[in-house]
Design an enzyme around this catalytic site. Sequence first.
Site, PDB file in Angstrom:
ATOM      1  N   ASN A 266     -14.774 -84.246 -68.387  1.00 14.00           N
ATOM      2  CA  ASN A 266     -13.549 -84.006 -67.641  1.00 14.00           C
ATOM      3  C   ASN A 266     -12.617 -83.146 -68.510  1.00 14.00           C
ATOM      4  O   ASN A 266     -12.359 -83.496 -69.660  1.00 14.00           O
ATOM      5  CB  ASN A 266     -12.921 -85.378 -67.361  1.00 14.00           C
ATOM      6  CG  ASN A 266     -11.815 -85.268 -66.381  1.00 14.00           C
ATOM      7  OD1 ASN A 266     -11.135 -84.230 -66.332  1.00 14.00           O
ATOM      8  ND2 ASN A 266     -11.624 -86.308 -65.599  1.00 14.00           N
TER       9      ASN A 266
ATOM     10  N   SER B   8     -15.038 -90.116 -57.590  1.00 15.58           N
ATOM     11  CA  SER B   8     -15.047 -90.282 -59.045  1.00 15.58           C
ATOM     12  C   SER B   8     -16.291 -89.599 -59.613  1.00 15.58           C
ATOM     13  O   SER B   8     -17.281 -89.388 -58.901  1.00 15.58           O
ATOM     14  CB  SER B   8     -15.048 -91.764 -59.415  1.00 15.58           C
ATOM     15  OG  SER B   8     -16.325 -92.331 -59.196  1.00 15.58           O
TER      16      SER B   8
ATOM     17  N   HIS C  84      -8.681 -91.777 -57.427  1.00 14.48           N
ATOM     18  CA  HIS C  84     -10.013 -92.249 -57.050  1.00 14.48           C
ATOM     19  C   HIS C  84      -9.923 -93.546 -56.259  1.00 14.48           C
ATOM     20  O   HIS C  84      -8.996 -94.315 -56.414  1.00 14.48           O
ATOM     21  CB  HIS C  84     -10.862 -92.523 -58.298  1.00 14.48           C
ATOM     22  CG  HIS C  84     -11.074 -91.324 -59.140  1.00 14.48           C
ATOM     23  ND1 HIS C  84     -11.432 -90.106 -58.629  1.00 14.48           N
ATOM     24  CD2 HIS C  84     -10.998 -91.146 -60.482  1.00 14.48           C
ATOM     25  CE1 HIS C  84     -11.552 -89.247 -59.601  1.00 14.48           C
ATOM     26  NE2 HIS C  84     -11.294 -89.837 -60.743  1.00 14.48           N
TER      27      HIS C  84
HETATM   28  O1  CDP Z   1     -12.907 -89.742 -64.923  1.00  9.78           O
HETATM   29  P1  CDP Z   1     -13.159 -90.986 -64.170  1.00  9.78           P
HETATM   30  O2  CDP Z   1     -11.929 -91.865 -64.080  1.00  9.78           O
HETATM   31  O3  CDP Z   1     -13.814 -90.745 -62.851  1.00  9.78           O
HETATM   32  O4  CDP Z   1     -14.302 -91.793 -64.964  1.00  9.78           O
HETATM   33  P2  CDP Z   1     -14.443 -92.721 -66.262  1.00  9.78           P
HETATM   34  O5  CDP Z   1     -13.356 -93.703 -66.345  1.00  9.78           O
HETATM   35  O6  CDP Z   1     -14.720 -91.885 -67.439  1.00  9.78           O
HETATM   36  O7  CDP Z   1     -15.793 -93.492 -65.875  1.00  9.78           O
HETATM   37  C1  CDP Z   1     -16.952 -92.818 -65.420  1.00  9.78           C
HETATM   38  C2  CDP Z   1     -17.382 -93.392 -64.080  1.00  9.78           C
HETATM   39  O8  CDP Z   1     -17.771 -94.761 -64.243  1.00  9.78           O
HETATM   40  C3  CDP Z   1     -16.274 -93.423 -63.040  1.00  9.78           C
HETATM   41  O9  CDP Z   1     -16.179 -92.173 -62.400  1.00  9.78           O
HETATM   42  C4  CDP Z   1     -16.696 -94.557 -62.127  1.00  9.78           C
HETATM   43  O10 CDP Z   1     -17.612 -94.092 -61.158  1.00  9.78           O
HETATM   44  C5  CDP Z   1     -17.408 -95.512 -63.095  1.00  9.78           C
HETATM   45  N1  CDP Z   1     -16.531 -96.641 -63.531  1.00  9.78           N
HETATM   46  C6  CDP Z   1     -16.635 -97.868 -62.877  1.00  9.78           C
HETATM   47  O11 CDP Z   1     -17.373 -98.005 -61.893  1.00  9.78           O
HETATM   48  N2  CDP Z   1     -15.895 -98.945 -63.311  1.00  9.78           N
HETATM   49  C7  CDP Z   1     -15.052 -98.823 -64.348  1.00  9.78           C
HETATM   50  N3  CDP Z   1     -14.358 -99.899 -64.754  1.00  9.78           N
HETATM   51  C8  CDP Z   1     -14.921 -97.579 -64.999  1.00  9.78           C
HETATM   52  C9  CDP Z   1     -15.683 -96.497 -64.575  1.00  9.78           C
END
Ligand code: CDP
Length: 313
Positions: free
Chosen positions: A154, A240, A288
Amino acid sequence: PPRPKRGLGKLSDVCKGCREVIDKVKEHYSQTWKKQEENSLKFRSRLRRKCNGFDMAIITQENTPIGSELVYDANMWKKLKVTRELFNMFAKEHPFETKRLDTCALVGNGGILTDSRCGKSIDSAQFVMRCNLPPLKNGYEEYVGIKTDLVTANPSILMQKYGSLMNRRRPFVESLQIYGNALLVLPAFSYSFNTAVSLRAAYTIEDSNSPVRPVFFNPGYLQNLSVFWRNEGLKPGRLSTGFIMTSLALEICDNVELYGFWPFGNHPYQLYPLSNHYYDDKKATPVHAMPAEFNILLQLHSEGVLKLHLGNC
Ligand code: CDP
């Protein structure tokens, strides 16, 4: 690495909504999961027909010629004409094996992975996908493994952790070593303010001869994917990263196993409090709809289309 409190906990105030989903997990989640071939094939061919991630998820010189216009999927009124210089940064052809991959492990960053001991199981997959340049060393290997075939980045991480790559680039290049020669997928054309920093990341990788292979998400694919999921009943909002990667994995892999997807503040079984990530407690951005996405993942698990891992390995 942070360690959760052991033993039984109770639902924290912020996780009142978890009760419903925990009940659903009890009803729909089975550890003795069995793949349902017919459901998997049907779902994959629908995704293929509507989104064609196999050919379109990543920008290539084949699907995006010089002179074509990229339409930003998050600011659709913004467009960017593909110049020769930009075209030269694109992958020559789609980066996935022509033959479908056998087993793919997709690692979300959820705090549920802490103490999960899932590292070995994740590393045993043929293809391992990770999100947002996650840390893998210093004790995290045991939770999440180390093998990485694809990792997303990201641009906000490039801005916050590496000063937008405006100054020294070495810390960034060194941080990539852990990912070997993985594909590094950059959403350079979702928001226009992310383009310059994403291109700087790709130039830095090329100039430093890092073995990591930078590629760009195709905004046309991301747009089609968001329409696809809206038609499947997911409420509007930005998908997400983990959900986008799940959709892609369902097209390119025969067997998709998900780890680290649990966007709730308490553990599903022992109910102890969880951090948002296995490596920190930075909260998810409200754009998200991760709980709604999770319901879909649970549904796909119970239909035998993908396998969710919620327990320890
Ligand atoms: O950038 P983003 O907030 O989408 O993602 P992240 O926090 O880096 O985590 C990667 C992915 O893991 C997320 O896009 C979610 O699909 C998943 N995730 C989840 O299911 N549960 C969490 N507690 C954290 C992340």
